[in-house]
Write a protein that holds these residues in place. Structure first.
Motif, mmCIF file in Angstrom:
data_model
loop_
_atom_site.group_PDB
_atom_site.id
_atom_site.type_symbol
_atom_site.label_atom_id
_atom_site.label_comp_id
_atom_site.label_asym_id
_atom_site.label_seq_id
_atom_site.Cartn_x
_atom_site.Cartn_y
_atom_site.Cartn_z
ATOM 1 N N VAL A 41 -2.983 4.387 4.273
ATOM 2 C CA VAL A 41 -3.297 3.396 3.251
ATOM 3 C C VAL A 41 -4.330 2.425 3.818
ATOM 4 O O VAL A 41 -4.065 1.746 4.810
ATOM 5 N N LEU A 42 -5.488 2.393 3.191
ATOM 6 C CA LEU A 42 -6.579 1.530 3.635
ATOM 7 C C LEU A 42 -6.635 0.304 2.734
ATOM 8 O O LEU A 42 -6.899 0.415 1.540
ATOM 9 N N PRO A 71 -4.575 -5.235 -6.546
ATOM 10 C CA PRO A 71 -3.817 -3.980 -6.550
ATOM 11 C C PRO A 71 -4.280 -2.983 -7.592
ATOM 12 O O PRO A 71 -4.091 -1.778 -7.435
ATOM 13 N N GLN A 72 -4.879 -3.460 -8.702
ATOM 14 C CA GLN A 72 -5.307 -2.533 -9.743
ATOM 15 C C GLN A 72 -6.506 -1.691 -9.296
ATOM 16 O O GLN A 72 -6.804 -0.667 -9.901
ATOM 17 N N SER A 199 3.414 -6.329 -7.984
ATOM 18 C CA SER A 199 2.278 -5.497 -8.402
ATOM 19 C C SER A 199 1.788 -4.617 -7.261
ATOM 20 O O SER A 199 1.518 -3.425 -7.449
ATOM 21 N N LEU A 200 1.660 -5.199 -6.075
ATOM 22 C CA LEU A 200 1.164 -4.422 -4.936
ATOM 23 C C LEU A 200 2.172 -3.344 -4.541
ATOM 24 O O LEU A 200 1.792 -2.195 -4.261
ATOM 25 N N ALA A 201 3.446 -3.675 -4.535
ATOM 26 C CA ALA A 201 4.468 -2.683 -4.175
ATOM 27 C C ALA A 201 4.522 -1.552 -5.194
ATOM 28 O O ALA A 201 4.635 -0.374 -4.828
ATOM 29 N N TYR A 202 4.438 -1.884 -6.485
ATOM 30 C CA TYR A 202 4.418 -0.845 -7.514
ATOM 31 C C TYR A 202 3.202 0.072 -7.341
ATOM 32 O O TYR A 202 3.292 1.287 -7.553
ATOM 33 N N THR A 203 2.055 -0.504 -7.009
ATOM 34 C CA THR A 203 0.841 0.288 -6.816
ATOM 35 C C THR A 203 1.018 1.300 -5.693
ATOM 36 O O THR A 203 0.642 2.477 -5.825
ATOM 37 N N LEU A 204 1.600 0.864 -4.592
ATOM 38 C CA LEU A 204 1.802 1.766 -3.461
ATOM 39 C C LEU A 204 2.841 2.837 -3.795
ATOM 40 O O LEU A 204 2.702 4.003 -3.400
ATOM 41 N N LEU A 205 3.873 2.466 -4.536
ATOM 42 C CA LEU A 205 4.863 3.452 -4.978
ATOM 43 C C LEU A 205 4.231 4.471 -5.920
ATOM 44 O O LEU A 205 4.495 5.678 -5.819
ATOM 45 N N HIS A 206 3.387 4.006 -6.815
ATOM 46 C CA HIS A 206 2.710 4.900 -7.759
ATOM 47 C C HIS A 206 1.847 5.913 -7.011
ATOM 48 O O HIS A 206 1.812 7.101 -7.376
ATOM 49 N N VAL A 289 12.028 0.387 2.184
ATOM 50 C CA VAL A 289 12.514 0.809 0.864
ATOM 51 C C VAL A 289 11.742 2.019 0.343
ATOM 52 O O VAL A 289 12.329 2.899 -0.298
ATOM 53 N N LEU A 290 10.450 2.105 0.636
ATOM 54 C CA LEU A 290 9.671 3.226 0.110
ATOM 55 C C LEU A 290 10.039 4.553 0.776
ATOM 56 O O LEU A 290 9.920 5.613 0.156
ATOM 57 N N ARG A 291 10.502 4.501 2.011
ATOM 58 C CA ARG A 291 10.854 5.762 2.679
ATOM 59 C C ARG A 291 12.035 6.441 1.995
ATOM 60 O O ARG A 291 11.936 7.615 1.619
ATOM 61 N N PRO A 292 13.174 5.769 1.789
ATOM 62 C CA PRO A 292 14.268 6.447 1.066
ATOM 63 C C PRO A 292 13.940 6.726 -0.396
ATOM 64 O O PRO A 292 14.392 7.735 -0.954
ATOM 65 N N VAL A 293 13.167 5.851 -1.019
ATOM 66 C CA VAL A 293 12.763 6.099 -2.405
ATOM 67 C C VAL A 293 11.915 7.362 -2.483
ATOM 68 O O VAL A 293 12.056 8.166 -3.418
#
Length: 318
Positions: A41-42, A71-72, A199-206, A289-293
């Motif tokens: 992730v850059l 983030p958008q 917003s930033l966390a949702y973007t990375l999850l997406h 959180v993103l690893r188990p998700v």
């Protein structure tokens, strides 16, 4: 498998055999074996050449460009996808089947609302002083959940999800420190630190959802719950809906424990943005959180494919 975040300026990337080497101001860091990497992730301008991108793509490593300030603004460089074109043809057929889409959409919304109820229960245990607001939110989300199975259109589901979401974020505002300045979910641009973090966390999850769908052989653009929209990976938006409460919970924990503070963010041109002081905490903590998700989303994608193939087999028989 891991995610490498690059958020320091004057960084460069190069490949050495089967390892990725990062340099900051020309100083070589410890190489990262490609076999251990799932994505890079850059978050700042990084110097690299096309050979690095090709090498990462060949190794199945996604490169995600995501501005920590906006983030958008994002882009994804993906490697080879799945070779089973028949799966994508099946997906295209199912996007035209209103019955299938409605059933899939009900499942996504129900799962998201259950996640919100779980989190509201935890909030109530932690903050009994906010019992009234939290209990009201629980009642509204529960009422919406009871209506999901009987919803006869995606518009109805959108309404139920929207009403539950508004109630949930009112509750979230009640249990966050006043210093966070959060009064409800607001985007484009986020006006406060909590909205900026969400917003930033949702973007990375997406981005992770797009990668998983691409690898599995599905078209991220064609969703079942989210309608077609220019430039939006609607199926990835579908995929992350049940997992948003996990991100919400992490953001709540960061601010209530003061790991993240409003002072870690700054307002620029009307938008609240993650500042330098908060980056280490944010990106390091978000992986927890993103690893188990991500593991859960992989199972979710596999289950979706099984359901699609089961529908196909049944339609052939009938």
């Amino acid at each position: 498998m891991t995610t490498l975040y690059i958020d320091r300026r004057h960084a460069s990337l190069e490949l050495e055999g089967k390892a990725l080497v990062v340099r900051f101001n020309g100083e070589r860091q410890r190489p990262v074996p490609l076999a251990l990497l799932e994505r890079v992730v850059l978050l700042v301008n990084v110097e690299l050449n096309s050979g690095v991108l090709l090498g990462l793509a060949d190794a199945g490593v996604m490169v995600q460009l995501a501005g920590s300030r906006k983030p958008q603004r994002r882009a994804l460089v993906l490697g080879r996808g799945h070779n089973n074109a028949a799966l994508r043809l099946l997906q295209y057929r199912l996007t035209l089947d209103e019955g299938w889409r409605l059933a899939a959409s009900r499942g996504l919304v129900a799962s998201k609302l259950r996640g919100q109820l779980r989190l509201l229960g935890r909030m109530l245990a932690e903050r009994p002083d906010q019992r009234k607001r939290l209990s009201d939110a629980q009642a509204q989300v529960s009422a919406a959940l009871l209506l999901v199975d009987g919803a006869e259109s995606r518009d109805t589901l959108l309404g139920l999800e929207g009403s539950a979401g508004r109630a949930f974020f009112v509750a979230l505002a009640a249990v966050l420190p006043e210093s966070a300045g959060f009064s409800g979910r607001k985007r484009r641009p986020p006006p406060d630190a909590v909205n900026a973090a969400l917003s930033l966390a949702y973007t990375l999850l997406h981005g992770r959802a797009v990668q998983m769908l691409h690898v599995a052989g599905l078209d991220p653009l064609l969703g079942f719950y989210h309608e077609l929209a220019w430039g939006r990976e609607s199926l990835a938006s579908d995929l992350i809906e049940p997992w948003r409460p996990h991100v919400d919970e992490w953001v709540w924990d960061q601010f209530r424990k003061q790991a993240l503070r409003a002072s870690d963010f700054k307002v620029q041109d009307g938008a609240c943005l993650l500042g330098k002081s908060g980056r280490g905490v944010f990106f390091g903590g978000l992986e927890s959180v993103l690893r188990p998700v991500s593991r859960g989303m992989r199972w979710q994608v596999r289950g979706l494919i099984r359901e699609m193939e089961g529908w196909d087999a049944q339609s052939v028989v009938s």
